[in-house]
Design a protein around this motif. Structure first.
Motif, short mmCIF file in Angstrom:
data_model
loop_
_atom_site.label_atom_id
_atom_site.label_comp_id
_atom_site.label_asym_id
_atom_site.label_seq_id
_atom_site.Cartn_x
_atom_site.Cartn_y
_atom_site.Cartn_z
N GLU A 8 0.48 -0.93 -0.05
CA GLU A 8 -0.19 0.41 0.33
C GLU A 8 1.20 1.53 -0.30
O GLU A 8 2.31 1.56 0.85
CB GLU A 8 -1.07 -0.06 1.12
N ASN A 40 0.41 -3.32 -11.82
CA ASN A 40 -0.34 -3.77 -10.13
C ASN A 40 -1.20 -2.54 -9.82
O ASN A 40 -1.15 -1.48 -9.77
CB ASN A 40 0.47 -4.04 -9.33
N ASP A 41 -2.43 -2.93 -9.88
CA ASP A 41 -3.29 -2.24 -8.47
C ASP A 41 -3.06 -1.26 -7.59
O ASP A 41 -2.04 -2.05 -7.09
CB ASP A 41 -4.86 -3.29 -8.59
N HIS A 66 -0.10 5.97 -13.76
CA HIS A 66 0.25 4.45 -13.28
C HIS A 66 -1.29 4.18 -13.36
O HIS A 66 -2.03 3.83 -13.93
CB HIS A 66 0.17 5.02 -11.37
N GLY A 68 -2.06 0.83 -13.24
CA GLY A 68 -3.00 -0.28 -12.37
C GLY A 68 -4.18 1.07 -11.93
O GLY A 68 -4.60 1.77 -12.62
N THR A 69 -5.74 0.09 -11.84
CA THR A 69 -6.27 0.64 -11.27
C THR A 69 -6.07 1.36 -10.15
O THR A 69 -5.09 0.55 -8.36
CB THR A 69 -7.76 -0.14 -10.49
N VAL A 70 -6.16 2.07 -8.99
CA VAL A 70 -5.98 3.31 -8.15
C VAL A 70 -6.79 3.49 -6.96
O VAL A 70 -7.93 4.25 -7.31
CB VAL A 70 -4.92 5.00 -8.33
N THR A 71 -7.13 3.29 -6.15
CA THR A 71 -7.99 2.70 -5.36
C THR A 71 -7.06 4.20 -4.06
O THR A 71 -6.42 3.56 -2.96
CB THR A 71 -8.88 1.71 -4.74
N ASP A 90 -8.60 6.22 -9.39
CA ASP A 90 -10.03 6.14 -9.96
C ASP A 90 -10.96 6.05 -8.82
O ASP A 90 -11.71 5.94 -9.86
CB ASP A 90 -9.80 4.56 -10.96
N LYS A 91 -10.74 5.59 -7.96
CA LYS A 91 -12.48 5.15 -7.04
C LYS A 91 -11.27 5.68 -5.23
O LYS A 91 -10.56 6.00 -5.06
CB LYS A 91 -12.18 4.35 -7.05
#
Length: 345
Positions: A8, A40-41, A66, A68-71, A90-91
């Motif tokens: 993280e 990678n997310d 980035h 990957g999906t960034v939360t 992204d979220k």
């Protein structure tokens, strides 16, 4: 503190520096992203009262790029430049009880009316850029966002979701807010300002400590300064007391008898170092006097003019020190001036 923990990205504390033993920089974030892997997310835990504009924008751009999906989880607070970082998600998830704040960037300028006009134009462009970023993520009109920024708008988790600045508010309780001098911001909730005072999260104390061991040049801050009555005005210094003390020091150096004939060195000591007025005056007393008709040369650089141009171009906040390990420029200038005179003797 470490910014990459168990897969993280943990962005806690001051954006762009290490205040109150909490903080993170754009370089640390870039290193963490490289370690994590671009495909990678990525979960990002954000808890920051803000900090330097340039670092915040750089981190935002790095996260947007980035693959990957960034939360982004706002664990406690995302204020000022930290809220800009949050927009890269992204979220965006607000923990229950968390807070978000948006406002206009600010800085301080030394110099002529033209110098201040350059800073004003730079701040207007920055503010417009940030408004466009907030608007693109929230779906709001840019002009409406800019109005909210100028008003310094604080939002609960639910309000941030409703306004489009976040996607959801979960039931997980927010962690304690990150260390920050929340008195710097207009309309800050009283519990935050009280906590800053109680915990000693003050820029005055941090700057005093930094003056004993100078670190790096500070960048533009997104901050407002409160008046004594609790209202705010749009300037960058966090307290009127800090500004007055800084101005008093500068005037003591520049107005001293020792500064006469050594104006370039005096300007440099006043604006580029954290020396006390007494120490700076002592240095000036031992420096050679520059003849009145001596113009800027390689051996006698016009440090004052250079500094004015640098600050105007960068739009930076009041200098708080030189780069770590860097040899002070005034020392080199004095040495070069002395050598030039000896050659001409």
């Amino acid at each position: 503190m470490a910014v990459y923990v168990n897969g993280e990205l943990v962005l806690y504390g001051f954006v762009g520096d290490n205040y109150w033993d909490e903080g993170f920089t754009d370089r640390e974030v870039l290193a963490a992203l490289a370690e994590h892997g671009s495909g990678n997310d990525l979960p990002v835990r954000l808890n920051s009262g803000g900090g330097y504009v340039d670092a915040g924008r750089a981190i935002f751009n790095a996260l947007k790029l980035h693959e990957g999906t960034v939360t982004i989880y706002v664990d406690g607070i995302a204020a000022s430049s930290a809220s800009l970082i949050a927009m890269a998600g992204d979220k965006i998830v607000m923990r229950s009880g968390s807070i978000m704040m948006i406002h206009d960037p600010a800085t301080i300028t030394f110099g002529t009316a033209d110098d201040h006009e350059v800073s004003k134009q730079a701040l207007e462009r920055m503010g417009q850029s940030f408004a466009e970023t907030y608007a693109a993520r929230s779906g709001q009109n840019v002009d409406d966002v800019r109005t909210a920024m100028k008003a310094t708008t604080w939002m609960t988790a639910e309000e941030a979701v409703e306004a489009g600045y976040a996607d959801e508010a979960d039931e997980s309780a927010a962690k304690m807010v990150a260390a920050f001098d929340f008195r710097a911001y207009a309309n800050a909730p009283s519990d935050l300002t009280d906590l800053s005072k109680k915990r000693g999260w003050t820029f005055e104390a941090s700057r005093h400590a930094a003056s004993a061991a100078p670190t790096s040049q500070k960048e533009t801050e997104m901050a407002d300064k409160p008046k004594a009555d609790g209202t705010s005005v749009d300037v960058a210094q966090v307290t009127a007391e800090a500004t007055a003390a800084a101005n008093e020091r500068v005037q003591a150096i520049l107005g001293s008898d020792e500064a006469k004939g050594r104006e370039a060195q005096a300007q440099h000591l006043a604006f580029k170092t954290q020396m006390t007025a007494e120490d700076a005056i002592a240095v000036l007393a031992s420096a050679p006097v520059v003849e009145a008709d001596a113009g800027p040369t390689d051996g006698n650089p016009d440090l004052a003019a250079y500094e004015a141009q640098r600050m105007a171009a960068a739009g930076q906040a009041q200098p708080t020190g030189q780069a770590e390990g860097e040899k002070p420029n005034w020392t080199a200038a004095i040495e070069r001036a002395g050598k030039q005179r000896r050659k001409g003797a």
